[in-house]
Design a protein around this motif. Structure first.
Motif, PDB file in Angstrom:
ATOM      1  N   GLN A  85       0.842  -1.204   0.000  1.00 50.13           N
ATOM      2  CA  GLN A  85       0.000   0.000   0.000  1.00 50.13           C
ATOM      3  C   GLN A  85       0.874   1.250   0.000  1.00 50.13           C
ATOM      4  O   GLN A  85       0.557   2.232  -0.666  1.00 50.13           O
ATOM      5  CB  GLN A  85      -0.932  -0.009   1.220  1.00 50.13           C
ATOM      6  CG  GLN A  85      -1.942   1.112   1.222  1.00 50.13           C
ATOM      7  CD  GLN A  85      -2.901   1.061   0.034  1.00 50.13           C
ATOM      8  OE1 GLN A  85      -3.259  -0.012  -0.445  1.00 50.13           O
ATOM      9  NE2 GLN A  85      -3.311   2.219  -0.445  1.00 50.13           N
ATOM     10  N   ARG A  86       1.994   1.191   0.724  1.00 45.04           N
ATOM     11  CA  ARG A  86       2.919   2.330   0.772  1.00 45.04           C
ATOM     12  C   ARG A  86       3.442   2.640  -0.630  1.00 45.04           C
ATOM     13  O   ARG A  86       3.472   3.804  -1.038  1.00 45.04           O
ATOM     14  CB  ARG A  86       4.080   2.009   1.712  1.00 45.04           C
ATOM     15  CG  ARG A  86       5.097   3.118   1.821  1.00 45.04           C
ATOM     16  CD  ARG A  86       6.163   2.788   2.886  1.00 45.04           C
ATOM     17  NE  ARG A  86       7.050   3.903   3.068  1.00 45.04           N
ATOM     18  CZ  ARG A  86       8.222   4.045   2.443  1.00 45.04           C
ATOM     19  NH1 ARG A  86       8.647   3.118   1.624  1.00 45.04           N
ATOM     20  NH2 ARG A  86       8.974   5.102   2.652  1.00 45.04           N
ATOM     21  N   GLU A  89       0.744   4.282  -2.737  1.00 48.30           N
ATOM     22  CA  GLU A  89       0.487   5.674  -2.354  1.00 48.30           C
ATOM     23  C   GLU A  89       1.589   6.607  -2.850  1.00 48.30           C
ATOM     24  O   GLU A  89       1.308   7.699  -3.340  1.00 48.30           O
ATOM     25  CB  GLU A  89       0.335   5.777  -0.834  1.00 48.30           C
ATOM     26  CG  GLU A  89      -0.942   5.153  -0.324  1.00 48.30           C
ATOM     27  CD  GLU A  89      -1.001   5.036   1.194  1.00 48.30           C
ATOM     28  OE1 GLU A  89      -0.025   5.422   1.880  1.00 48.30           O
ATOM     29  OE2 GLU A  89      -2.023   4.548   1.701  1.00 48.30           O
TER      30      GLU A  89
END
Length: 141
Positions: A85-86, A89
């Motif tokens: 997810q990092r 993003e």
């Protein structure tokens, strides 16, 4: 037999090195422009500095996207892992910066935004590298 995508030179290594080299080149340009600003302020032009960063960040962004696409192409149906997810993003933030620069003249964008995007590009590469290494560990063969 362990799965090796990056080290020792695996199928993604060449693309990874291309991104790393482009980022190091861009960082060197930034350092040189900053040194020019402090040693010869009369020769320094912030618009040139912003344009150098903006143009090269678009190149780096494309190389990063290519590396991510190659990584995702390697992932097979029953394998565990993907982009974190990092990473997603950071990718979205870097793409948003590049889109805003593409929509206007580079020198119309704030200088600090270009410097922040450079930091994001380094963070993105580091995050993708961690994702690939985690994928290699979770899928040993």
């Amino acid at each position: 037999m362990p799965l090796n995508l990056l080290y020792p030179p695996g199928p993604l290594y060449t693309q990874y090195r291309a991104v790393e080299d482009a980022l190091n080149f861009l960082d060197a340009l930034h350092v040189r422009q900053t040194a020019l600003k402090s040693s010869h302020p009369d020769l320094y032009d912030v618009d040139v500095h912003i344009c150098l960063l903006a143009f090269n960040l678009r190149v780096v962004g494309r190389k990063l996207d290519s590396l991510v696409a190659a990584f995702q192409a390697v992932i097979q149906t029953r394998q565990v892992g993907s982009l974190s997810q990092r990473s997603l993003e950071i990718q979205a933030a870097l793409q948003e910066y590049n889109a805003s620069v593409a929509a206007t003249d580079p020198w119309d964008n704030p200088f600090h935004a270009a410097v922040n995007a450079l930091g994001l590009a380094f963070d993105y590469l580091r995050s993708v590298e961690e994702d690939i290494q985690q994928f290699e560990q979770q899928n040993p063969t």
